[in-house]
Write an enzyme that holds these catalytic residues in place. Structure first.
Site, short mmCIF file in Angstrom:
data_model
loop_
_atom_site.label_atom_id
_atom_site.label_comp_id
_atom_site.label_asym_id
_atom_site.label_seq_id
_atom_site.Cartn_x
_atom_site.Cartn_y
_atom_site.Cartn_z
CD GLU A 12 34.89 36.79 51.65
OE1 GLU A 12 34.86 36.14 50.60
OE2 GLU A 12 34.52 38.00 51.69
CG ASP A 196 37.46 29.11 43.89
OD1 ASP A 196 37.08 29.83 44.81
OD2 ASP A 196 37.43 29.46 42.69
N1 SAH Z 1 29.43 29.00 48.07
C1 SAH Z 1 29.48 30.09 48.98
C2 SAH Z 1 29.10 31.36 48.30
C3 SAH Z 1 30.28 32.04 47.80
S1 SAH Z 1 29.88 33.36 46.75
C4 SAH Z 1 28.59 29.81 50.15
O1 SAH Z 1 27.80 28.90 50.05
O2 SAH Z 1 28.69 30.51 51.17
C5 SAH Z 1 31.47 33.72 46.29
C6 SAH Z 1 32.15 34.83 47.06
O3 SAH Z 1 33.51 34.53 47.07
C7 SAH Z 1 32.01 36.18 46.36
O4 SAH Z 1 32.01 37.22 47.29
C8 SAH Z 1 33.22 36.21 45.43
O5 SAH Z 1 33.81 37.50 45.34
C9 SAH Z 1 34.22 35.22 46.03
N2 SAH Z 1 34.72 34.15 45.13
C10 SAH Z 1 35.54 33.16 45.56
N3 SAH Z 1 35.88 32.33 44.53
C11 SAH Z 1 35.25 32.80 43.42
C12 SAH Z 1 35.22 32.38 42.05
N4 SAH Z 1 35.88 31.30 41.62
N5 SAH Z 1 34.45 33.07 41.18
C13 SAH Z 1 33.77 34.17 41.60
N6 SAH Z 1 33.77 34.61 42.88
C14 SAH Z 1 34.50 33.96 43.81
#
Ligand code: SAH
Length: 235
Positions: A12, A196
């Site tokens: 990010e 998302d």
């Molecule tokens: N799947 C990702 C991990 C993302 S963790 C990977 O494999 O790299 C999610 C991060 O994005 C967190 O920092 C959170 O603040 C944000 N985020 C984005 N969409 C989210 C959602 N639907 N629910 C919670 N956090 C979300």
């Protein structure tokens, strides 16, 4: 003016680090966060991302690293404003679309359920962020209630919580950073780009990965305008 930008994930932050030419700074801390610095028109801007967990080798997302990093940086350096850019889940039933930029009107925790008198509002948090009336009309953004928990996934009863509280942004750091800012009496400003759609029927992790690049680009473009606003540059 001294501003701290605090991101959760390296992905990010990357576009903003490159765009402004931030330079890495070394600071003695047991925490894994990374720190960058840039002087813009006599103003000092620091940028941090929560860092790679040394054991799990992934970004240290979530409330615990977010709170500890914010605490460490506010304690060591005296910031006037904490900006927390990042990605988040949006809600189509409240007009949310992929790539939208949202700023908070208030910030809640949705996983701290303590039905025990005054502990209930403590659990919810309800933090007051930076006053958006100072930004309306100057920058283009959507606004509304942010809500934080330590989960990317969403449980059925949480959907009721989001509807009752008109939540437009679901993410994993805002309330934790807001809590620390409140203790230091410093303003918190979240800036979240939608990766998302929580009520959209897709698997969140897949949709997140698909849209991370677009959302990060929108974030960087908005941050440029926001920093120009605070630091008095022409955009
Ligand atoms: N799947 C990702 C991990 C993302 S963790 C990977 O494999 O790299 C999610 C991060 O994005 C967190 O920092 C959170 O603040 C944000 N985020 C984005 N969409 C989210 C959602 N639907 N629910 C919670 N956090 C979300």
């Amino acid at each position: 003016m001294k501003i701290l930008l605090i991101f959760a994930m390296e992905e990010e932050a990357k576009k903003t680090v490159e765009h402004f030419g931030f330079e890495q700074e070394n600071l003695s801390t047991p925490l894994p966060y990374s720190l960058f610095k840039k002087n813009i028109l006599g103003n000092i801007v620091y940028l941090s991302s929560l860092g790679i967990d040394p054991r799990f080798k992934v970004n240290s997302v979530g409330t615990v690293p977010a709170a500890l990093t914010t605490y460490d940086l506010l304690d060591k350096k005296n910031f006037d404003l904490v900006i927390n850019p990042g990605t988040a889940g949006g809600f189509q039933r409240r007009g949310g679309e992929i790539g939208d930029i949202y700023l908070p009107t208030k910030v809640l925790f949705h996983h701290r359920e303590i039905p025990m008198g005054p502990y209930e509002p403590y659990g919810l948090g309800t933090y007051t962020p930076y006053d958006l009336s100072l930004l309306r009309g100057k920058l283009k953004f959507k606004e509304g209630v942010f809500s934080t928990s330590d989960s990317l996934t969403c449980r059925d009863h949480e959907i009721d919580f989001f509807n009752i509280n008109s939540v437009v942004v679901k993410e994993m750091e805002a309330a934790a950073i807001s809590y620390v800012c409140e203790q230091f009496n410093k303003p918190y400003l979240g800036v979240k780009s939608i990766t998302d759609i929580v009520d959209g029927g897709r698997v969140t992790a897949e949709e997140f990965m698909e849209n991370l690049d677009t959302a990060s680009k929108n974030l960087q473009e908005f941050l440029e305008k926001l920093l120009n606003h605070f630091l008095g540059q022409e955009s």
